[in-house]
Design a protein around this motif. Sequence first.
Motif, PDB file in Angstrom:
ATOM      1  N   CYS A 251      31.527  35.882  39.901  1.00 30.66           N
ATOM      2  CA  CYS A 251      32.196  37.042  40.493  1.00 30.66           C
ATOM      3  C   CYS A 251      31.673  38.314  39.834  1.00 30.66           C
ATOM      4  O   CYS A 251      31.302  38.301  38.660  1.00 30.66           O
ATOM      5  N   ASN A 252      31.655  39.406  40.581  1.00 26.49           N
ATOM      6  CA  ASN A 252      31.246  40.686  40.003  1.00 26.49           C
ATOM      7  C   ASN A 252      32.148  41.791  40.545  1.00 26.49           C
ATOM      8  O   ASN A 252      33.041  41.537  41.340  1.00 26.49           O
ATOM      9  N   GLY A 253      31.908  43.013  40.108  1.00 23.20           N
ATOM     10  CA  GLY A 253      32.732  44.126  40.535  1.00 23.20           C
ATOM     11  C   GLY A 253      34.177  43.979  40.099  1.00 23.20           C
ATOM     12  O   GLY A 253      35.088  44.350  40.826  1.00 23.20           O
ATOM     13  N   LEU A 254      34.394  43.411  38.917  1.00 21.61           N
ATOM     14  CA  LEU A 254      35.739  43.153  38.429  1.00 21.61           C
ATOM     15  C   LEU A 254      36.486  44.446  38.143  1.00 21.61           C
ATOM     16  O   LEU A 254      35.951  45.368  37.540  1.00 21.61           O
ATOM     17  N   SER A 255      37.753  44.498  38.583  1.00 21.57           N
ATOM     18  CA  SER A 255      38.621  45.621  38.251  1.00 21.57           C
ATOM     19  C   SER A 255      40.066  45.131  38.278  1.00 21.57           C
ATOM     20  O   SER A 255      40.371  44.081  38.839  1.00 21.57           O
ATOM     21  N   VAL A 256      40.944  45.903  37.628  1.00 19.33           N
ATOM     22  CA  VAL A 256      42.371  45.599  37.640  1.00 19.33           C
ATOM     23  C   VAL A 256      43.125  46.917  37.752  1.00 19.33           C
ATOM     24  O   VAL A 256      42.710  47.926  37.190  1.00 19.33           O
ATOM     25  N   ASN A 257      44.216  46.914  38.509  1.00 20.89           N
ATOM     26  CA  ASN A 257      44.999  48.135  38.628  1.00 20.89           C
ATOM     27  C   ASN A 257      46.192  48.091  37.669  1.00 20.89           C
ATOM     28  O   ASN A 257      46.408  47.096  36.971  1.00 20.89           O
TER      29      ASN A 257
END
Length: 125
Positions: A31-37
């Motif tokens: 997986c790539n483009g990992l982000s968390v809000n």
Amino acid sequence: MDRLQLLLRLSILITAIGLGIHAAGNFSASCNGLSVNQAGVLQATCENTNHISVSSTLDLNPHIINNNGHLQAGGGGFANSCNNIHLGGATLEASCAQTDGSRIQNFFDLNTNVANNNGKLQWVG
């Protein structure tokens, strides 16, 4: 471990791979483009078994708890008492409240409990 147990474990592993379940412990490898809000929702683009990139989200809040300032698997609701929630690679980082009201920076390796299941983020364990 006897030979039968070894063969059984190997067949389970081969089945999991065939179903597109990437082993927990390394979801970030596919997986790539990992982000968390700030609500604790993880977002990523993950490869499925057809090598197609799929956008996926996983709400971490039901799975991670703030235990006196320490992020731990189990329970849930960490986002209610932690702020500055962000990622450092595949590591969840947040400033979490302790019972005395002070805050400490804490870390949780998401590779331990998050898998890529055919392009979809999935909590395991």
